[in-house]
Design a protein around this motif. Structure first.
Motif, mmCIF file in Angstrom:
data_model
loop_
_atom_site.group_PDB
_atom_site.id
_atom_site.type_symbol
_atom_site.label_atom_id
_atom_site.label_comp_id
_atom_site.label_asym_id
_atom_site.label_seq_id
_atom_site.Cartn_x
_atom_site.Cartn_y
_atom_site.Cartn_z
ATOM 1 N N ILE A 1 -43.869 -64.849 8.151
ATOM 2 C CA ILE A 1 -43.226 -63.964 8.880
ATOM 3 C C ILE A 1 -41.812 -63.782 8.577
ATOM 4 O O ILE A 1 -41.232 -65.167 8.634
ATOM 5 N N ASN A 2 -41.218 -62.745 8.712
ATOM 6 C CA ASN A 2 -39.783 -62.656 8.451
ATOM 7 C C ASN A 2 -39.368 -62.024 9.800
ATOM 8 O O ASN A 2 -39.942 -60.882 10.218
ATOM 9 N N LYS A 3 -38.157 -62.366 10.375
ATOM 10 C CA LYS A 3 -37.463 -61.663 11.262
ATOM 11 C C LYS A 3 -36.213 -61.355 11.265
ATOM 12 O O LYS A 3 -35.565 -62.210 10.627
ATOM 13 N N HIS A 4 -35.535 -60.354 11.601
ATOM 14 C CA HIS A 4 -33.941 -60.294 11.605
ATOM 15 C C HIS A 4 -33.668 -61.225 12.543
ATOM 16 O O HIS A 4 -34.189 -61.363 13.764
ATOM 17 N N ASP A 5 -32.167 -61.525 12.191
ATOM 18 C CA ASP A 5 -31.513 -62.691 13.121
ATOM 19 C C ASP A 5 -31.534 -62.182 14.428
ATOM 20 O O ASP A 5 -31.384 -62.963 15.331
ATOM 21 N N SER A 6 -31.154 -60.728 14.718
ATOM 22 C CA SER A 6 -30.966 -60.451 16.129
ATOM 23 C C SER A 6 -32.220 -60.373 17.080
ATOM 24 O O SER A 6 -31.675 -60.171 18.177
ATOM 25 N N VAL A 7 -33.282 -60.845 16.468
ATOM 26 C CA VAL A 7 -34.591 -60.556 17.471
ATOM 27 C C VAL A 7 -35.167 -61.923 17.484
ATOM 28 O O VAL A 7 -36.134 -62.227 18.019
ATOM 29 N N LYS A 8 -34.742 -62.830 16.683
ATOM 30 C CA LYS A 8 -35.246 -64.295 16.507
ATOM 31 C C LYS A 8 -35.262 -64.771 17.900
ATOM 32 O O LYS A 8 -34.344 -64.774 18.638
ATOM 33 N N GLY A 9 -36.439 -65.453 18.413
ATOM 34 C CA GLY A 9 -36.161 -66.120 19.946
ATOM 35 C C GLY A 9 -36.530 -64.892 20.879
ATOM 36 O O GLY A 9 -36.695 -65.399 22.213
ATOM 37 N N ARG A 10 -36.526 -63.588 20.336
ATOM 38 C CA ARG A 10 -36.903 -62.827 21.719
ATOM 39 C C ARG A 10 -38.485 -62.126 21.461
ATOM 40 O O ARG A 10 -38.882 -61.446 22.150
ATOM 41 N N PHE A 11 -38.359 -61.551 20.056
ATOM 42 C CA PHE A 11 -39.567 -60.644 19.399
ATOM 43 C C PHE A 11 -40.698 -61.718 18.776
ATOM 44 O O PHE A 11 -39.984 -62.554 18.121
ATOM 45 N N THR A 12 -41.734 -61.161 18.878
ATOM 46 C CA THR A 12 -42.948 -61.956 18.171
ATOM 47 C C THR A 12 -43.801 -60.750 17.434
ATOM 48 O O THR A 12 -44.201 -59.638 18.182
#
Length: 124
Positions: free
Chosen positions: A58-69
């Motif tokens: 999984i890759n996530k943008h830093d701005s959504v890490k910890g908030r989006f799944t």
């Protein structure tokens, strides 16, 4: 005919949650990386999150890490984006996209197929 159909958008207050879904047809879903992108008014489309074919990467943008799944159900040909602790900066049109290559790309040009998008509006 390839179709990606997003749903679940709407309007919420800051701090609330929302879950987006994207149902895919016309391609072998379990052979495609799935991604979510968003576009705010006046801004370029930006990467949000992506998940590999078997959910192993999984890759996530830093701005959504910890908030989006991001997660997927290959049996239902559906990818989801669970969004918690939403802020007004999360406002935009959210698109799901599919890539048939063995990579988990974070740029729009890596994705072959796109949905029409669903609007997410977060007010303060």
């Amino acid at each position: 005919q390839v179709q990606l159909a997003e749903s679940g958008g709407g309007s919420v207050q800051a701090g609330e949650s929302m879950k987006l879904s994207c149902v895919v047809s016309g391609i072998s879903f379990d052979r495609h990386t799935m991604g979510w992108f968003r576009q705010a008014p006046g801004r370029d489309r930006e990467f949000v999150a992506a998940i590999s074919q078997n959910s192993g990467f999984i890759n996530k943008h830093d701005s959504v890490k910890g908030r989006f799944t991001i997660y997927r159900d290959n049996a239902k040909s559906t990818v989801y984006l669970q969004m918690d602790s939403l802020t007004p900066e999360d406002t935009g049109v959210y698109y799901c996209a599919a890539d048939g290559n063995l990579r988990v790309g974070i740029t729009a040009d890596k994705y072959e197929y796109w949905g029409q998008g669903t609007q997410v509006s977060v007010s303060s």
